[in-house]
Motif scaffolding. Sequence first.
Motif, PDB file in Angstrom:
ATOM      1  N   UNK A 471       0.646  -1.076   0.177  1.00  0.00           N
ATOM      2  CA  UNK A 471       0.065  -0.107   0.075  1.00  0.00           C
ATOM      3  C   UNK A 471       0.711   1.389  -0.079  1.00  0.00           C
ATOM      4  N   UNK A 472       0.612   2.064  -0.841  1.00  0.00           N
ATOM      5  CA  UNK A 472       1.243   3.462  -0.885  1.00  0.00           C
ATOM      6  C   UNK A 472       0.107   4.500  -1.191  1.00  0.00           C
ATOM      7  N   UNK A 473       0.457   5.758  -0.662  1.00  0.00           N
ATOM      8  CA  UNK A 473      -0.445   6.742  -0.711  1.00  0.00           C
ATOM      9  C   UNK A 473       0.091   8.074  -1.147  1.00  0.00           C
ATOM     10  N   UNK A 474      -0.654   9.088  -1.664  1.00  0.00           N
ATOM     11  CA  UNK A 474      -0.104  10.624  -1.714  1.00  0.00           C
ATOM     12  C   UNK A 474      -1.377  11.543  -1.501  1.00  0.00           C
ATOM     13  N   UNK A 475      -1.090  12.648  -1.170  1.00  0.00           N
ATOM     14  CA  UNK A 475      -2.219  13.696  -0.653  1.00  0.00           C
ATOM     15  C   UNK A 475      -2.713  14.330  -2.066  1.00  0.00           C
ATOM     16  N   UNK A 476      -3.970  14.453  -2.157  1.00  0.00           N
ATOM     17  CA  UNK A 476      -4.453  14.961  -3.602  1.00  0.00           C
ATOM     18  C   UNK A 476      -5.153  16.269  -3.036  1.00  0.00           C
ATOM     19  N   UNK A 477      -5.451  16.454  -1.909  1.00  0.00           N
ATOM     20  CA  UNK A 477      -6.340  17.747  -1.815  1.00  0.00           C
ATOM     21  C   UNK A 477      -7.527  17.560  -0.654  1.00  0.00           C
ATOM     22  N   UNK A 478      -8.179  18.550  -0.472  1.00  0.00           N
ATOM     23  CA  UNK A 478      -9.473  18.788   0.228  1.00  0.00           C
ATOM     24  C   UNK A 478     -10.789  18.630  -0.462  1.00  0.00           C
ATOM     25  N   UNK A 479     -11.945  17.780   0.144  1.00  0.00           N
ATOM     26  CA  UNK A 479     -13.246  17.883  -0.353  1.00  0.00           C
ATOM     27  C   UNK A 479     -14.357  17.870   0.721  1.00  0.00           C
ATOM     28  N   UNK A 480     -15.276  18.589   0.275  1.00  0.00           N
ATOM     29  CA  UNK A 480     -16.418  18.663   1.347  1.00  0.00           C
ATOM     30  C   UNK A 480     -17.072  17.400   1.703  1.00  0.00           C
TER      31      UNK A 480
END
Length: 599
Positions: A471-480
């Motif tokens: 498993x690997x991840x990266x931040x993509x931003x914000x959402x309501x």
Amino acid sequence: MTDLAKIRNFSIVAHIDHGKSTLADRLIQETGTVQDRDMKEQLLDAMDIERERGITIKANTVRIDYVADDGEAYVLNLIDTPGHVDFAYEVSRSMQAVEGSLLVVDSTQGVEAQTLANVYQAIEADHEIVPVLNKIDLPASDCDRVAEQIEDVIGIDASDAIHVSAKTGVGIHETLEAIVNRLPAPKGDRDAPLKAMLVDSWYDAYLGVIVLVRIVDGVLKKGDRIRMMSTNAVYPVERIGVFRPAMQVIDELGPGEIGFLTASIKQVRDTRVGDTITHEKKGCEKPLPGFKPAQPVVFCGLFPVDNAEFEDLRTAIEKLSLNDASFSSEMETSAALGFGFRCGFLGLLHLEVIRDRLEREYGIELITTAPSVVYHVHMRDGEVRELHNPADMPDLTHVDHIEEPRIKATILVPDEYLGDVLKLCQDRRGIQLDLTYAGSRAMVVYDLPLNEVVFDFYDRLKSVTKGYASFDYQMIGYREDHLVKMQILVNEEPVDALSVMVHRDRAETRGRAMVEKLKELIPRHMFKIPIQAAVGGRVVARETLSAMRKDVTAKCYGGDATRKRKLLDKQKAGKKKMRQFGKVEIPQQAFISALKMDD
């Protein structure tokens, strides 16, 4: 002075446990850099906690002298990097300081999620990449299948991959030859003004701050006065040296070389990783492009169990943040726990490692509050606030909406566990973005809310796939989204440390699970204790922990029933009074266990 054409700077990148540190050990041993009697496993992993967990946390460097088959003497600078996603920051810094990478892939496991993440960083840094297939001594090794996988998934030609067993030493000589022949030499101009990249820095009790540098242009000598371009601070250079892994002092560092300097710098804060170092006079005009500063994604509170140890904790945290640029902290107070710190981490493993180091190296017992992520709270008046701690949630009448951080997660999993993984991601409010196959393994890409991943997503993923998923991840931003703050009340008192942000549809299930768990974890008291989960003013779940009772009627045998009644009523009144004034002790383990979500 070393000829530029005879220098090779490289790092080793791989997934966790694919054998980076062992390969580094063999390269050091094969070239006689360290005598056999001083050799030990994981030679470059200096911290106790690294050796104990068998993982690399800090990137480490070593200079190796090697005489190639063509009779030429080469200088090899190796940087051994971590494989965990929480320490990807260390990897990105190391990549900028070298020109090539050895991509180590376990020939029994194949390409994993972190292999992809780390190799993409190497490709972004414009590296020449040499694939190395490790663990060929194991019966399950299948080099052809894994080479094909590297070509399919990563898109690198693996037809001339080197077959190695880092444990037994097979293929190590071929690896050294490939480093010399297939990786490029660094570029640099000896006569240009000094331009050096600050790769890392850490604190040493005797020498002050030690700075690891990569010289791009110019020459750095002992006694030079240097200037940090981001802060404009000027320091005199006291000593210059290289790591073989022990420190060795030398007279100068030229272009393409990696070494360290000390310059009576008092605090690591003054040495920003990614900064450019130049001479005070006749310095270079433009700084090098720096590294992106590490963005903490997980926050939690650290409080000393004994409030008298607060000052010790402050000192310990200051010392740790000297060595770890990606760890941030600020003071906070809590009604239940007293004074402490709100700390930011790159992930849960990073949090565990910091907590272990504080407890072990500084002997402080800690209470850790629920890890949480940073939410953006949009107020009715247009202001946007960052919410680090659910306990600080502003009054809902002034809140317009709340946004949560989202991540793009890449999961590689064998086909037979795919259904379980998809279900797990759906349960955690995930949105599927992509599903492709690499051989018999599926590669799933999901858009997931970070707060659903932060707790125990990784543990759950490992258990539903019997440990085969990566498993690997990266931040993509914000959402309501529809998020609410859920409080836990014990004996009608809110417990700050257990406040969490949850999705409105999940509040009831999550609340019920937490109160049921706390009922098992809190020891019984002399009075009964209600445990409630509340959203706003509404209680969504409740359990009652019954009281321990003494049998007050034991000495009444026979006789009038009213005597017993009187004794029981007296006991009841005493319990009621106790409950008003009694304090409920919640053990530390209860905090951590209550926050782990079991489905």
